[in-house]
Design a protein around this motif. Sequence first.
Motif, PDB file in Angstrom:
ATOM      1  N   VAL A   1       4.527   2.035   2.040  1.00 35.25           N
ATOM      2  CA  VAL A   1       5.694   2.565   1.318  1.00 35.25           C
ATOM      3  C   VAL A   1       6.120   3.889   1.950  1.00 35.25           C
ATOM      4  O   VAL A   1       7.308   4.109   2.208  1.00 35.25           O
ATOM      5  CB  VAL A   1       5.413   2.737  -0.189  1.00 35.25           C
ATOM      6  N   ASP A   2       5.148   4.760   2.222  1.00 29.85           N
ATOM      7  CA  ASP A   2       5.462   6.055   2.850  1.00 29.85           C
ATOM      8  C   ASP A   2       6.100   5.858   4.228  1.00 29.85           C
ATOM      9  O   ASP A   2       7.037   6.573   4.592  1.00 29.85           O
ATOM     10  CB  ASP A   2       4.210   6.919   2.967  1.00 29.85           C
TER      11      ASP A   2
ATOM     12  N   ARG B   1      11.999   7.425  -2.181  1.00 30.95           N
ATOM     13  CA  ARG B   1      10.733   6.705  -2.074  1.00 30.95           C
ATOM     14  C   ARG B   1      10.655   5.541  -3.059  1.00 30.95           C
ATOM     15  O   ARG B   1      10.155   4.465  -2.713  1.00 30.95           O
ATOM     16  CB  ARG B   1       9.558   7.660  -2.278  1.00 30.95           C
ATOM     17  N   ASP B   2      11.136   5.733  -4.289  1.00 32.98           N
ATOM     18  CA  ASP B   2      11.083   4.649  -5.272  1.00 32.98           C
ATOM     19  C   ASP B   2      11.913   3.447  -4.819  1.00 32.98           C
ATOM     20  O   ASP B   2      11.491   2.296  -4.980  1.00 32.98           O
ATOM     21  CB  ASP B   2      11.575   5.129  -6.642  1.00 32.98           C
TER      22      ASP B   2
ATOM     23  N   ALA C   1       9.937   1.694  -2.228  1.00 31.32           N
ATOM     24  CA  ALA C   1       8.858   0.914  -2.838  1.00 31.32           C
ATOM     25  C   ALA C   1       9.402  -0.400  -3.389  1.00 31.32           C
ATOM     26  O   ALA C   1       8.784  -1.465  -3.212  1.00 31.32           O
ATOM     27  CB  ALA C   1       8.173   1.724  -3.936  1.00 31.32           C
TER      28      ALA C   1
ATOM     29  N   THR D   1       0.847  -1.198   0.000  1.00 32.32           N
ATOM     30  CA  THR D   1       0.000   0.000   0.000  1.00 32.32           C
ATOM     31  C   THR D   1       0.877   1.241   0.000  1.00 32.32           C
ATOM     32  O   THR D   1       2.023   1.195   0.471  1.00 32.32           O
ATOM     33  CB  THR D   1      -0.894   0.052   1.258  1.00 32.32           C
ATOM     34  N   PRO D   2       0.337   2.349  -0.497  1.00 33.32           N
ATOM     35  CA  PRO D   2       1.095   3.609  -0.432  1.00 33.32           C
ATOM     36  C   PRO D   2       1.445   4.004   1.001  1.00 33.32           C
ATOM     37  O   PRO D   2       2.510   4.562   1.249  1.00 33.32           O
ATOM     38  CB  PRO D   2       0.160   4.630  -1.071  1.00 33.32           C
ATOM     39  N   GLU D   3       0.578   3.679   1.963  1.00 32.59           N
ATOM     40  CA  GLU D   3       0.836   4.031   3.362  1.00 32.59           C
ATOM     41  C   GLU D   3       2.062   3.293   3.904  1.00 32.59           C
ATOM     42  O   GLU D   3       2.883   3.892   4.610  1.00 32.59           O
ATOM     43  CB  GLU D   3      -0.388   3.711   4.237  1.00 32.59           C
TER      44      GLU D   3
END
Length: 190
Positions: free
Chosen positions: A23-24, A46-47, A50, A19-21
């Motif tokens: 990853v963040d 960030r990439d 991920a 999820t983006p959460e």
Amino acid sequence: MVPVRLTGPRLAIREYHHTPEDVDALHALLGDPEVTRHLTFGPRDRDTCADQLELYLEEAMAEDRSTYQLAVCRREDAEDPAEAVPVAHAGLTLGGFRSAELGCVLRPEVWGRGYATEITGLLCGFAFGPLGLHRLAARTDVDNPAAARVLTKLGFRLEGRIRHDVHKGGVWSDSHQYSLLVDEWPGPTE
């Protein structure tokens, strides 16, 4: 895959979600220069985080799983820890002869609350319990006395100094090697 879920008095350790959460949350850890100061690598974008999370999920699905890269959440942040945003990362990498190396990193806003001790204790219980391991090891930066306190509090013994163990930013640094054997483990503390 049998998902890992470990629960302590204040924390829950779970598998990462795609999820983006999550990853963040991982980027908030591994992208922070203060957090990575004592790690073997510098801040990640960030990439890269991920991609790292994707690798964690692949490792979790392995038939003979040897790596556990796990999200750590505060139980107070959500009714279901699976829904909480991670504030730390826990890792356990199996080696030969029923051994593993463990570690954790926390976001600076939760430092000094005893969370690292709780996380490490939960990992020890998992390693010596369900995984049936005999020996755990942990390496710390020699300039990270907080990590050394956590380990010694839980019964880990200093085995020695590993000279020029890490090369980061053009500089060599030393590490301390700690270990704990199953018969030295005092068990969970609350």
